[in-house]
Design a protein around this motif. Structure first.
Motif, PDB file in Angstrom:
ATOM      1  N   MET A  96       0.836  -1.202   0.000  1.00 45.50           N
ATOM      2  CA  MET A  96       0.000   0.000   0.000  1.00 45.50           C
ATOM      3  C   MET A  96       0.878   1.263   0.000  1.00 45.50           C
ATOM      4  SD  MET A  96      -2.742   1.292   2.897  1.00 45.50           S
ATOM      5  CE  MET A  96      -1.459   1.753   4.082  1.00 45.50           C
ATOM      6  N   LEU A  97       1.890   1.288   0.869  1.00 44.28           N
ATOM      7  CA  LEU A  97       2.761   2.459   0.973  1.00 44.28           C
ATOM      8  C   LEU A  97       3.553   2.689  -0.311  1.00 44.28           C
ATOM      9  CD1 LEU A  97       4.135   1.947   4.601  1.00 44.28           C
ATOM     10  CD2 LEU A  97       2.495   3.670   3.856  1.00 44.28           C
ATOM     11  N   LEU A  98       4.102   1.616  -0.857  1.00 40.91           N
ATOM     12  CA  LEU A  98       4.920   1.749  -2.062  1.00 40.91           C
ATOM     13  C   LEU A  98       4.069   2.113  -3.285  1.00 40.91           C
ATOM     14  CD1 LEU A  98       7.327  -1.232  -1.406  1.00 40.91           C
ATOM     15  CD2 LEU A  98       7.962   1.188  -1.462  1.00 40.91           C
ATOM     16  N   GLN A  99       2.887   1.515  -3.385  1.00 40.01           N
ATOM     17  CA  GLN A  99       2.009   1.825  -4.518  1.00 40.01           C
ATOM     18  C   GLN A  99       1.548   3.283  -4.468  1.00 40.01           C
ATOM     19  OE1 GLN A  99      -0.758  -1.373  -3.908  1.00 40.01           O
ATOM     20  NE2 GLN A  99       0.389  -2.795  -5.196  1.00 40.01           N
ATOM     21  N   GLN A 100       1.230   3.773  -3.270  1.00 41.31           N
ATOM     22  CA  GLN A 100       0.813   5.173  -3.143  1.00 41.31           C
ATOM     23  C   GLN A 100       1.981   6.109  -3.424  1.00 41.31           C
ATOM     24  OE1 GLN A 100      -2.407   6.401  -2.739  1.00 41.31           O
ATOM     25  NE2 GLN A 100      -1.303   8.250  -3.348  1.00 41.31           N
ATOM     26  N   SER A 101       3.184   5.727  -3.005  1.00 42.01           N
ATOM     27  CA  SER A 101       4.380   6.534  -3.297  1.00 42.01           C
ATOM     28  C   SER A 101       4.561   6.669  -4.801  1.00 42.01           C
ATOM     29  CB  SER A 101       5.634   5.891  -2.688  1.00 42.01           C
ATOM     30  OG  SER A 101       5.563   5.894  -1.280  1.00 42.01           O
ATOM     31  N   LEU A 102       4.341   5.573  -5.523  1.00 41.63           N
ATOM     32  CA  LEU A 102       4.455   5.598  -6.986  1.00 41.63           C
ATOM     33  C   LEU A 102       3.395   6.491  -7.610  1.00 41.63           C
ATOM     34  CD1 LEU A 102       5.367   1.952  -8.038  1.00 41.63           C
ATOM     35  CD2 LEU A 102       6.457   4.038  -8.876  1.00 41.63           C
ATOM     36  N   VAL A 103       2.171   6.409  -7.119  1.00 41.77           N
ATOM     37  CA  VAL A 103       1.093   7.277  -7.628  1.00 41.77           C
ATOM     38  C   VAL A 103       1.479   8.741  -7.409  1.00 41.77           C
ATOM     39  CG1 VAL A 103      -1.294   8.038  -7.230  1.00 41.77           C
ATOM     40  CG2 VAL A 103      -0.772   5.593  -7.361  1.00 41.77           C
ATOM     41  N   ASN A 104       1.996   9.040  -6.211  1.00 43.72           N
ATOM     42  CA  ASN A 104       2.375  10.420  -5.880  1.00 43.72           C
ATOM     43  C   ASN A 104       3.411  10.966  -6.864  1.00 43.72           C
ATOM     44  OD1 ASN A 104       0.712  10.170  -3.650  1.00 43.72           O
ATOM     45  ND2 ASN A 104       2.367   9.950  -2.176  1.00 43.72           N
ATOM     46  N   ILE A 105       4.489  10.227  -7.076  1.00 43.61           N
ATOM     47  CA  ILE A 105       5.573  10.745  -7.921  1.00 43.61           C
ATOM     48  C   ILE A 105       5.186  10.751  -9.400  1.00 43.61           C
ATOM     49  CG2 ILE A 105       6.876   8.571  -8.210  1.00 43.61           C
ATOM     50  CD1 ILE A 105       9.443  10.349  -7.838  1.00 43.61           C
ATOM     51  N   LYS A 106       4.437   9.754  -9.848  1.00 42.35           N
ATOM     52  CA  LYS A 106       4.042   9.714 -11.262  1.00 42.35           C
ATOM     53  C   LYS A 106       3.082  10.857 -11.601  1.00 42.35           C
ATOM     54  CE  LYS A 106       5.033   4.963 -12.412  1.00 42.35           C
ATOM     55  NZ  LYS A 106       4.587   3.691 -12.933  1.00 42.35           N
ATOM     56  N   THR A 107       2.242  11.216 -10.650  1.00 40.63           N
ATOM     57  CA  THR A 107       1.337  12.355 -10.843  1.00 40.63           C
ATOM     58  C   THR A 107       2.149  13.632 -11.020  1.00 40.63           C
ATOM     59  OG1 THR A 107      -0.376  11.276  -9.516  1.00 40.63           O
ATOM     60  CG2 THR A 107      -0.582  13.657  -9.818  1.00 40.63           C
ATOM     61  N   ILE A 108       3.174  13.796 -10.189  1.00 33.96           N
ATOM     62  CA  ILE A 108       4.029  14.988 -10.261  1.00 33.96           C
ATOM     63  C   ILE A 108       4.827  15.005 -11.569  1.00 33.96           C
ATOM     64  CG2 ILE A 108       6.044  16.115  -9.208  1.00 33.96           C
ATOM     65  CD1 ILE A 108       4.830  15.056  -6.458  1.00 33.96           C
ATOM     66  N   GLN A 109       5.312  13.836 -11.986  1.00 32.74           N
ATOM     67  CA  GLN A 109       6.072  13.761 -13.240  1.00 32.74           C
ATOM     68  C   GLN A 109       5.264  14.288 -14.431  1.00 32.74           C
ATOM     69  OE1 GLN A 109       7.293   9.498 -13.028  1.00 32.74           O
ATOM     70  NE2 GLN A 109       9.233  10.258 -13.860  1.00 32.74           N
ATOM     71  N   GLN A 110       3.950  14.078 -14.400  1.00 41.42           N
ATOM     72  CA  GLN A 110       3.081  14.467 -15.524  1.00 41.42           C
ATOM     73  C   GLN A 110       2.733  15.954 -15.522  1.00 41.42           C
ATOM     74  OE1 GLN A 110       2.338  12.053 -17.773  1.00 41.42           O
ATOM     75  NE2 GLN A 110       3.542  10.692 -16.491  1.00 41.42           N
TER      76      GLN A 110
ATOM     77  N   HIS B  78       7.530  13.094  -1.133  1.00 42.86           N
ATOM     78  CA  HIS B  78       8.195  11.947  -0.498  1.00 42.86           C
ATOM     79  C   HIS B  78       8.303  12.166   1.014  1.00 42.86           C
ATOM     80  CE1 HIS B  78      11.165   8.580  -0.361  1.00 42.86           C
ATOM     81  NE2 HIS B  78      11.617   9.264   0.668  1.00 42.86           N
ATOM     82  N   ILE B  79       8.819  13.316   1.404  1.00 44.82           N
ATOM     83  CA  ILE B  79       9.062  13.583   2.837  1.00 44.82           C
ATOM     84  C   ILE B  79       7.749  13.684   3.606  1.00 44.82           C
ATOM     85  CG2 ILE B  79      10.016  15.236   4.501  1.00 44.82           C
ATOM     86  CD1 ILE B  79      12.171  15.864   2.284  1.00 44.82           C
ATOM     87  N   THR B  80       6.765  14.399   3.064  1.00 47.91           N
ATOM     88  CA  THR B  80       5.504  14.545   3.800  1.00 47.91           C
ATOM     89  C   THR B  80       4.775  13.209   3.929  1.00 47.91           C
ATOM     90  OG1 THR B  80       4.413  15.306   1.761  1.00 47.91           O
ATOM     91  CG2 THR B  80       5.138  17.006   3.323  1.00 47.91           C
ATOM     92  N   TYR B  81       4.815  12.394   2.875  1.00 46.34           N
ATOM     93  CA  TYR B  81       4.172  11.071   2.951  1.00 46.34           C
ATOM     94  C   TYR B  81       4.919  10.176   3.940  1.00 46.34           C
ATOM     95  CZ  TYR B  81       1.718   6.860   1.404  1.00 46.34           C
ATOM     96  OH  TYR B  81       0.956   5.715   1.363  1.00 46.34           O
ATOM     97  N   LEU B  82       6.234  10.282   3.940  1.00 48.81           N
ATOM     98  CA  LEU B  82       7.072   9.519   4.870  1.00 48.81           C
ATOM     99  C   LEU B  82       6.720   9.866   6.320  1.00 48.81           C
ATOM    100  CD1 LEU B  82       9.634   7.630   4.467  1.00 48.81           C
ATOM    101  CD2 LEU B  82      10.977   9.665   4.940  1.00 48.81           C
ATOM    102  N   LEU B  83       6.578  11.159   6.601  1.00 48.61           N
ATOM    103  CA  LEU B  83       6.263  11.586   7.970  1.00 48.61           C
ATOM    104  C   LEU B  83       4.827  11.237   8.335  1.00 48.61           C
ATOM    105  CD1 LEU B  83       8.106  15.044   8.087  1.00 48.61           C
ATOM    106  CD2 LEU B  83       8.799  12.900   9.201  1.00 48.61           C
ATOM    107  N   ASP B  84       3.935  11.313   7.360  1.00 39.66           N
ATOM    108  CA  ASP B  84       2.527  10.993   7.590  1.00 39.66           C
ATOM    109  C   ASP B  84       2.337   9.502   7.879  1.00 39.66           C
ATOM    110  OD1 ASP B  84      -0.127  11.989   7.747  1.00 39.66           O
ATOM    111  OD2 ASP B  84      -0.568  11.088   5.798  1.00 39.66           O
ATOM    112  N   GLU B  85       3.141   8.670   7.229  1.00 41.11           N
ATOM    113  CA  GLU B  85       3.034   7.208   7.367  1.00 41.11           C
ATOM    114  C   GLU B  85       4.304   6.644   8.016  1.00 41.11           C
ATOM    115  OE1 GLU B  85       0.370   5.583   6.759  1.00 41.11           O
ATOM    116  OE2 GLU B  85      -0.784   6.957   5.505  1.00 41.11           O
TER     117      GLU B  85
END
Length: 196
Positions: free
Chosen positions: A64-78, A94-101
């Motif tokens: 769940m964490l890794l899949q959401q991390s990928l969604v986050n960065i791929k959205t930004i890439q676009q 990355h940092i805010t999601y890391l601290l949140d989770e």
């Protein structure tokens, strides 16, 4: 996805978040499914409806964490932004999601002691996919002559290592909130790459 499937997915996510915080606090070996169920005000049988066992629960949380991390960065890439801005935004995410989770990410050590070879392969593939997104942004910046020509893997690992270490020193009682910390750290780390 039907309404029923959405409800099940939401319930699983809620269970995962609570369970992971308990596992992080008490340790994988020191936590029982009974304790997890009790914290959720559920019966043990109800938790087993969603997850085979404690190992499956931890495995699903990592996915769940890794899949959401990928969604986050791929959205930004676009996004239609300059590469430097997208790179900074990816670091802030990355940092805010890391601290949140934080609890979930802290469980990502010594995975080989818990997971099967097949499960490890899936986790490592997701990690590699995530790292490649950062590599692509760095390469894009180099090609556009915004970033220095660097050894991408070394720089990416240095930046990811620095970002991941934030969980070790950040305190919610400090002067800055997670977003301010993320923006400050990403600003410093971007300087490693930006052409002088």
């Amino acid at each position: 996805m039907s309404l029923r499937q959405k409800k099940i997915a939401k319930k699983k996510e809620d269970i995962l978040r609570t369970a992971v915080s308990i596992l992080a606090e008490k340790g994988y070996q020191g936590t029982t499914m009974e304790e997890i169920a009790s914290s959720l005000l559920m019966t043990k049988g109800s938790v087993y409806y969603y997850f085979k066992d404690k190992q499956d629960l931890l495995y699903q949380s990592q996915l769940m964490l890794l899949q959401q991390s990928l969604v986050n960065i791929k959205t930004i890439q676009q996004e239609n932004l300059p590469v430097e801005d997208r790179f900074k935004k990816a670091m802030v995410a990355h940092i805010t999601y890391l601290l949140d989770e934080k609890s979930g990410f802290e469980m990502m050590v010594k995975l080989e002691q818990i997971f099967s070879t097949e499960q490890l392969e899936e986790i490592f593939q997701l990690r590699n996919d995530y790292e490649k997104c950062f590599d692509q942004l760095i390469l894009e910046g180099i090609n556009e002559e915004v970033f220095e020509a660097v050894e991408i893997t070394i720089v990416r690992n240095t930046i990811l290592g620095a970002m991941n270490w934030v969980t070790q020193w950040y305190s919610p009682e400090g002067k800055k909130d997670p977003i301010e910390i993320a923006e400050t750290v990403s600003g410093y780390l971007t300087r490693i790459l930006v052409k002088k």
